[in-house]
Design an enzyme around this catalytic site. Structure first.
Site, PDB file in Angstrom:
ATOM      1  N   ARG A  72      82.819  10.474 -21.685  1.00 24.57           N
ATOM      2  CA  ARG A  72      83.794  10.125 -22.717  1.00 24.57           C
ATOM      3  C   ARG A  72      84.596   8.943 -22.190  1.00 24.57           C
ATOM      4  O   ARG A  72      85.197   9.020 -21.121  1.00 24.57           O
ATOM      5  CB  ARG A  72      84.707  11.316 -23.004  1.00 24.57           C
ATOM      6  CG  ARG A  72      85.807  11.068 -24.029  1.00 24.57           C
ATOM      7  CD  ARG A  72      85.226  10.771 -25.408  1.00 24.57           C
ATOM      8  NE  ARG A  72      86.250  10.793 -26.448  1.00 24.57           N
ATOM      9  CZ  ARG A  72      87.085   9.787 -26.718  1.00 24.57           C
ATOM     10  NH1 ARG A  72      87.017   8.674 -25.997  1.00 24.57           N
ATOM     11  NH2 ARG A  72      87.962   9.887 -27.675  1.00 24.57           N
ATOM     12  N   GLU A  80      85.075   8.412 -36.360  1.00 17.50           N
ATOM     13  CA  GLU A  80      83.971   9.365 -36.360  1.00 17.50           C
ATOM     14  C   GLU A  80      82.828   8.900 -37.264  1.00 17.50           C
ATOM     15  O   GLU A  80      83.051   8.236 -38.285  1.00 17.50           O
ATOM     16  CB  GLU A  80      84.454  10.733 -36.847  1.00 17.50           C
ATOM     17  CG  GLU A  80      85.551  11.361 -36.006  1.00 17.50           C
ATOM     18  CD  GLU A  80      85.074  11.769 -34.632  1.00 17.50           C
ATOM     19  OE1 GLU A  80      83.861  11.961 -34.453  1.00 17.50           O
ATOM     20  OE2 GLU A  80      85.922  11.909 -33.731  1.00 17.50           O
ATOM     21  N   ARG A 139      83.362  16.937 -20.416  1.00 13.58           N
ATOM     22  CA  ARG A 139      82.783  15.596 -20.378  1.00 13.58           C
ATOM     23  C   ARG A 139      83.456  14.768 -19.274  1.00 13.58           C
ATOM     24  O   ARG A 139      84.647  14.902 -19.010  1.00 13.58           O
ATOM     25  CB  ARG A 139      82.946  14.894 -21.722  1.00 13.58           C
ATOM     26  CG  ARG A 139      82.184  15.560 -22.851  1.00 13.58           C
ATOM     27  CD  ARG A 139      82.424  14.879 -24.191  1.00 13.58           C
ATOM     28  NE  ARG A 139      83.829  14.938 -24.585  1.00 13.58           N
ATOM     29  CZ  ARG A 139      84.283  14.569 -25.784  1.00 13.58           C
ATOM     30  NH1 ARG A 139      83.423  14.115 -26.688  1.00 13.58           N
ATOM     31  NH2 ARG A 139      85.559  14.656 -26.073  1.00 13.58           N
TER      32      ARG A 139
END
Length: 320
Positions: A72, A80, A139
């Site tokens: 990330r 998105e 992440r």
């Protein structure tokens, strides 16, 4: 999370070698601001290969030993593409259907840029001393260093991402880049005025009316396979008539930020039909046109496609 106020004077001490593994001097990159580098580029702690792009701010990587990880990107948040966007998270974007639709397109553009620049590439990962190595969903939180530049910062600078302030070390420099991108309406910040994207002639304040407002940019393929200059017909832009009547594109132009310009001749496309403009050479048809250039036009790391009517009105301006 946006800054809590504008009345504070923040002194940012940039710590070299933010990877936490070593402490080498940082390299500078980007446009100078007040005599200082726009952002420093940290020394990578590890080298990986990008194997997949989830979206503009999340990638999957493989280490040299064959193990995999999800990264990330620190300090950025792109719109998105697999879920609905909340315009309230993007300062100034209206909380309307037009704002939501515009952000979805901006998210697609950010993902496309990440694929063009990162997919299959060997990149460096660096870490921020102010953050944990892992975040939500376990992440890896990292800066992505590509060819000596900071890809995280590039996303913000070009308007493909907003700043996601998690307390990272370079936040103020990122915010300065975000402010410039918003002011100049780059990338997703065009969504602050979503109604102007296809109907307002940005160049002179006029209004695009009738069938001219039905043209849309439906594909931008800037990064040809291999050497762009040797594979010019894998670099292209596609326009689509989204209206219910035929659209005469004769005299319309397509240009980039550098001023390279192509003019369509003797072309009409029907409802829901498309025409693809290739950079190289070929035989023109009703669905394919060729620029006949000797070199690439569209920058792989971001550019702007501008479509104008025969009168010079700007019908579309789309950054990627």
């Amino acid at each position: 999370m946006r800054r809590l106020g504008v009345g504070f004077v923040v002194v940012l001490v940039v710590v070299a070698g933010c990877s936490g593994f070593t402490d080498p001097p940082s390299r500078s990159a980007g446009t100078a601001v007040d005599g200082q580098p726009a952002v420093d580029v940290p020394q990578p702690a590890v080298t990986v290969t990008v194997t997949a792009v989830v979206d503009g701010d999340t990638v999957q990587v493989a280490y040299g030993n064959g193990t995999a990880d999800t990264v990330r990107l620190v300090g950025v948040d792109t719109p998105e593409v697999q879920a609905e966007n909340d315009p309230a998270e993007f300062e100034g974007v209206p909380e309307t259907a037009a704002g939501v639709s515009c952000l979805r397109g901006a998210g697609t553009n950010a993902s496309s840029l990440a694929k063009q620049r990162l997919l299959g590439e060997t990149v460096g990962l660096a870490f921020d001393p102010e953050l944990n190595r892992r975040g939500y969903y376990d992440r890896l939180l990292a800066y992505v260093v590509l060819e000596g530049s900071l890809f995280n910062y590039r996303l913000v600078e070009t308007g493909h991402a907003r700043v996601y302030d998690s307390g990272f070390e370079r936040a103020e420099r990122f915010y300065a880049a975000e402010d410039r991108a918003r002011t100049e309406r780059r990338g997703l910040w065009r969504c602050v005025d979503p109604g102007e994207l296809t109907r307002t002639a940005i160049a002179d304040g006029g209004t695009i009316t009738g069938s001219a407002s039905d043209v849309a940019i439906t594909d931008i393929h800037a990064d040809a396979a291999g050497n762009d200059n040797q594979n010019l017909n894998d670099e292209y832009v596609t326009l689509t008539n989204t209206g219910e009547t035929a659209l005469d594109l004769s005299g319309w132009t397509v240009s980039d930020e550098a001023g390279h310009q192509y003019t369509f001749t003797d072309l009409s496309i029907g409802p829901n039909a498309s025409v693809t403009l290739y950079t190289g050479r070929g035989t023109d048809t009703d669905t394919e046109r060729y620029w006949d250039r000797d070199g690439a036009v569209w920058n792989n790391d971001g550019d702007t496609v501008v479509v104008r009517t025969p009168s010079g009105e700007t019908a579309l301006r789309q950054s990627y």
